[in-house]
Design a protein around this motif. Structure first.
Motif, PDB file in Angstrom:
ATOM      1  N   VAL A 170      -5.302   1.332  -7.522  1.00 48.96           N
ATOM      2  CA  VAL A 170      -5.097   0.857  -6.153  1.00 48.96           C
ATOM      3  C   VAL A 170      -6.394   1.001  -5.361  1.00 48.96           C
ATOM      4  O   VAL A 170      -6.788   0.101  -4.619  1.00 48.96           O
ATOM      5  CB  VAL A 170      -3.942   1.630  -5.470  1.00 48.96           C
ATOM      6  CG1 VAL A 170      -3.935   1.400  -3.970  1.00 48.96           C
ATOM      7  CG2 VAL A 170      -2.597   1.216  -6.061  1.00 48.96           C
ATOM      8  N   ARG A 171      -7.081   2.133  -5.553  1.00 47.17           N
ATOM      9  CA  ARG A 171      -8.340   2.354  -4.853  1.00 47.17           C
ATOM     10  C   ARG A 171      -9.372   1.283  -5.258  1.00 47.17           C
ATOM     11  O   ARG A 171     -10.053   0.709  -4.406  1.00 47.17           O
ATOM     12  CB  ARG A 171      -8.891   3.750  -5.170  1.00 47.17           C
ATOM     13  CG  ARG A 171     -10.141   4.121  -4.363  1.00 47.17           C
ATOM     14  CD  ARG A 171     -10.744   5.425  -4.831  1.00 47.17           C
ATOM     15  NE  ARG A 171     -11.233   5.376  -6.196  1.00 47.17           N
ATOM     16  CZ  ARG A 171     -12.362   4.785  -6.586  1.00 47.17           C
ATOM     17  NH1 ARG A 171     -13.124   4.176  -5.711  1.00 47.17           N
ATOM     18  NH2 ARG A 171     -12.727   4.793  -7.856  1.00 47.17           N
ATOM     19  N   SER A 201      -4.333  -6.387   1.429  1.00 49.05           N
ATOM     20  CA  SER A 201      -4.995  -5.106   1.654  1.00 49.05           C
ATOM     21  C   SER A 201      -4.050  -4.131   2.353  1.00 49.05           C
ATOM     22  O   SER A 201      -3.983  -2.947   1.997  1.00 49.05           O
ATOM     23  CB  SER A 201      -6.263  -5.317   2.479  1.00 49.05           C
ATOM     24  OG  SER A 201      -6.921  -4.101   2.701  1.00 49.05           O
ATOM     25  N   ASN A 202      -3.313  -4.619   3.333  1.00 51.11           N
ATOM     26  CA  ASN A 202      -2.330  -3.766   4.025  1.00 51.11           C
ATOM     27  C   ASN A 202      -1.224  -3.320   3.079  1.00 51.11           C
ATOM     28  O   ASN A 202      -0.798  -2.158   3.111  1.00 51.11           O
ATOM     29  CB  ASN A 202      -1.733  -4.498   5.226  1.00 51.11           C
ATOM     30  CG  ASN A 202      -2.703  -4.607   6.376  1.00 51.11           C
ATOM     31  OD1 ASN A 202      -3.632  -3.820   6.487  1.00 51.11           O
ATOM     32  ND2 ASN A 202      -2.512  -5.592   7.225  1.00 51.11           N
ATOM     33  N   GLN A 246     -10.955  -5.844  -2.740  1.00 50.43           N
ATOM     34  CA  GLN A 246     -10.454  -6.672  -1.644  1.00 50.43           C
ATOM     35  C   GLN A 246     -11.383  -6.593  -0.430  1.00 50.43           C
ATOM     36  O   GLN A 246     -11.660  -7.603   0.219  1.00 50.43           O
ATOM     37  CB  GLN A 246      -9.038  -6.226  -1.247  1.00 50.43           C
ATOM     38  CG  GLN A 246      -7.983  -6.506  -2.287  1.00 50.43           C
ATOM     39  CD  GLN A 246      -7.692  -7.980  -2.408  1.00 50.43           C
ATOM     40  OE1 GLN A 246      -7.727  -8.711  -1.435  1.00 50.43           O
ATOM     41  NE2 GLN A 246      -7.397  -8.428  -3.625  1.00 50.43           N
ATOM     42  N   LEU A 247     -11.866  -5.393  -0.143  1.00 49.99           N
ATOM     43  CA  LEU A 247     -12.765  -5.231   1.000  1.00 49.99           C
ATOM     44  C   LEU A 247     -14.088  -5.975   0.767  1.00 49.99           C
ATOM     45  O   LEU A 247     -14.624  -6.612   1.676  1.00 49.99           O
ATOM     46  CB  LEU A 247     -13.019  -3.751   1.279  1.00 49.99           C
ATOM     47  CG  LEU A 247     -11.828  -2.970   1.831  1.00 49.99           C
ATOM     48  CD1 LEU A 247     -12.166  -1.488   1.927  1.00 49.99           C
ATOM     49  CD2 LEU A 247     -11.408  -3.512   3.183  1.00 49.99           C
ATOM     50  N   ARG A 285      -8.425  -2.044  -3.768  1.00 45.77           N
ATOM     51  CA  ARG A 285      -8.714  -2.023  -2.331  1.00 45.77           C
ATOM     52  C   ARG A 285     -10.216  -2.232  -2.093  1.00 45.77           C
ATOM     53  O   ARG A 285     -10.596  -3.021  -1.222  1.00 45.77           O
ATOM     54  CB  ARG A 285      -8.252  -0.712  -1.724  1.00 45.77           C
ATOM     55  CG  ARG A 285      -8.478  -0.621  -0.236  1.00 45.77           C
ATOM     56  CD  ARG A 285      -7.569   0.406   0.395  1.00 45.77           C
ATOM     57  NE  ARG A 285      -7.936   0.732   1.737  1.00 45.77           N
ATOM     58  CZ  ARG A 285      -7.783  -0.064   2.784  1.00 45.77           C
ATOM     59  NH1 ARG A 285      -7.262  -1.260   2.620  1.00 45.77           N
ATOM     60  NH2 ARG A 285      -8.144   0.316   3.985  1.00 45.77           N
ATOM     61  N   GLU A 286     -11.055  -1.572  -2.867  1.00 46.11           N
ATOM     62  CA  GLU A 286     -12.500  -1.768  -2.735  1.00 46.11           C
ATOM     63  C   GLU A 286     -12.873  -3.216  -3.032  1.00 46.11           C
ATOM     64  O   GLU A 286     -13.691  -3.811  -2.319  1.00 46.11           O
ATOM     65  CB  GLU A 286     -13.248  -0.832  -3.684  1.00 46.11           C
ATOM     66  CG  GLU A 286     -13.251   0.608  -3.267  1.00 46.11           C
ATOM     67  CD  GLU A 286     -13.945   1.507  -4.274  1.00 46.11           C
ATOM     68  OE1 GLU A 286     -14.536   0.991  -5.255  1.00 46.11           O
ATOM     69  OE2 GLU A 286     -13.894   2.733  -4.085  1.00 46.11           O
ATOM     70  N   ILE A 289      -1.447  -2.978  -0.170  1.00 50.02           N
ATOM     71  CA  ILE A 289      -2.029  -1.999  -1.098  1.00 50.02           C
ATOM     72  C   ILE A 289      -2.209  -0.650  -0.407  1.00 50.02           C
ATOM     73  O   ILE A 289      -1.929   0.398  -0.987  1.00 50.02           O
ATOM     74  CB  ILE A 289      -3.365  -2.534  -1.660  1.00 50.02           C
ATOM     75  CG1 ILE A 289      -3.085  -3.702  -2.606  1.00 50.02           C
ATOM     76  CG2 ILE A 289      -4.138  -1.437  -2.374  1.00 50.02           C
ATOM     77  CD1 ILE A 289      -4.324  -4.441  -3.045  1.00 50.02           C
ATOM     78  N   GLN A 290      -2.661  -0.675   0.839  1.00 49.29           N
ATOM     79  CA  GLN A 290      -2.836   0.582   1.577  1.00 49.29           C
ATOM     80  C   GLN A 290      -1.498   1.279   1.752  1.00 49.29           C
ATOM     81  O   GLN A 290      -1.404   2.502   1.595  1.00 49.29           O
ATOM     82  CB  GLN A 290      -3.481   0.306   2.951  1.00 49.29           C
ATOM     83  CG  GLN A 290      -3.725   1.561   3.752  1.00 49.29           C
ATOM     84  CD  GLN A 290      -4.681   2.516   3.075  1.00 49.29           C
ATOM     85  OE1 GLN A 290      -5.692   2.104   2.546  1.00 49.29           O
ATOM     86  NE2 GLN A 290      -4.361   3.790   3.093  1.00 49.29           N
ATOM     87  N   GLN A 325      -0.533   2.830  -1.516  1.00 54.70           N
ATOM     88  CA  GLN A 325      -1.337   4.033  -1.762  1.00 54.70           C
ATOM     89  C   GLN A 325      -0.839   5.192  -0.900  1.00 54.70           C
ATOM     90  O   GLN A 325      -0.750   6.327  -1.368  1.00 54.70           O
ATOM     91  CB  GLN A 325      -2.809   3.737  -1.477  1.00 54.70           C
ATOM     92  CG  GLN A 325      -3.739   4.841  -1.920  1.00 54.70           C
ATOM     93  CD  GLN A 325      -5.185   4.439  -1.787  1.00 54.70           C
ATOM     94  OE1 GLN A 325      -5.527   3.561  -0.999  1.00 54.70           O
ATOM     95  NE2 GLN A 325      -6.052   5.086  -2.538  1.00 54.70           N
TER      96      GLN A 325
END
Length: 136
Positions: free
Chosen positions: A48-49, A100-101, A55-56, A52-53, A103-104, A107
């Protein structure tokens, strides 16, 4: 805290057997389940981390491209129609923000679950270590 049971075996010999209490059994099962799920939770958390990276980074690149296209559009008349592509980029940017939301949130839920498992395990361990609930 295993209980010792004394019994008489064949020939009058006293045999001692160690019995596992239900509390010890539950604690062992809880520890086993925690150890079983811990690597999976850590792997999911790491993935997930990484997602997320990624995606950012993708979001950042789309924003840069969006800026370049806006500057190109303002500087002169575009040789081709860019509006549909700009709209697609804007839609992609919005979708990435939504993902992203999500996934956050996932997490965060995994972190809360991991914390809950650790607290429950510690609580059960303390109940096993101090059966009356008191340490005095």
């Amino acid at each position: 805290m295993a209980a010792t049971i004394a019994g008489s075996g064949g020939g009058g010999e006293n045999a001692k057997h160690t019995a596992i209490t239900p509390t010890e059994n539950r604690e062992a099962m809880a520890a086993g389940i925690l150890e079983l799920f811990k690597p999976a939770v850590q792997e999911v958390d790491e993935r997930v981390r990484l997602v997320r990276e990624s995606q950012l980074e993708l979001r950042h690149q789309i924003e840069e491209l969006d800026e370049v296209l806006k500057q190109l559009g303002q500087s002169r008349e575009p040789p081709i129609e860019l509006d549909p592509y700009v709209k697609k980029l804007m839609n992609s940017k919005r979708k990435i923000a939504v993902i992203s939301n999500i996934i956050q949130n996932a997490q965060d839920r995994l972190s809360r679950l991991h914390l809950h498992i650790a607290k429950t395990s510690a609580k059960r361990k303390s109940l096993v270590d101090f059966p009356g609930g008191s340490i005095l």
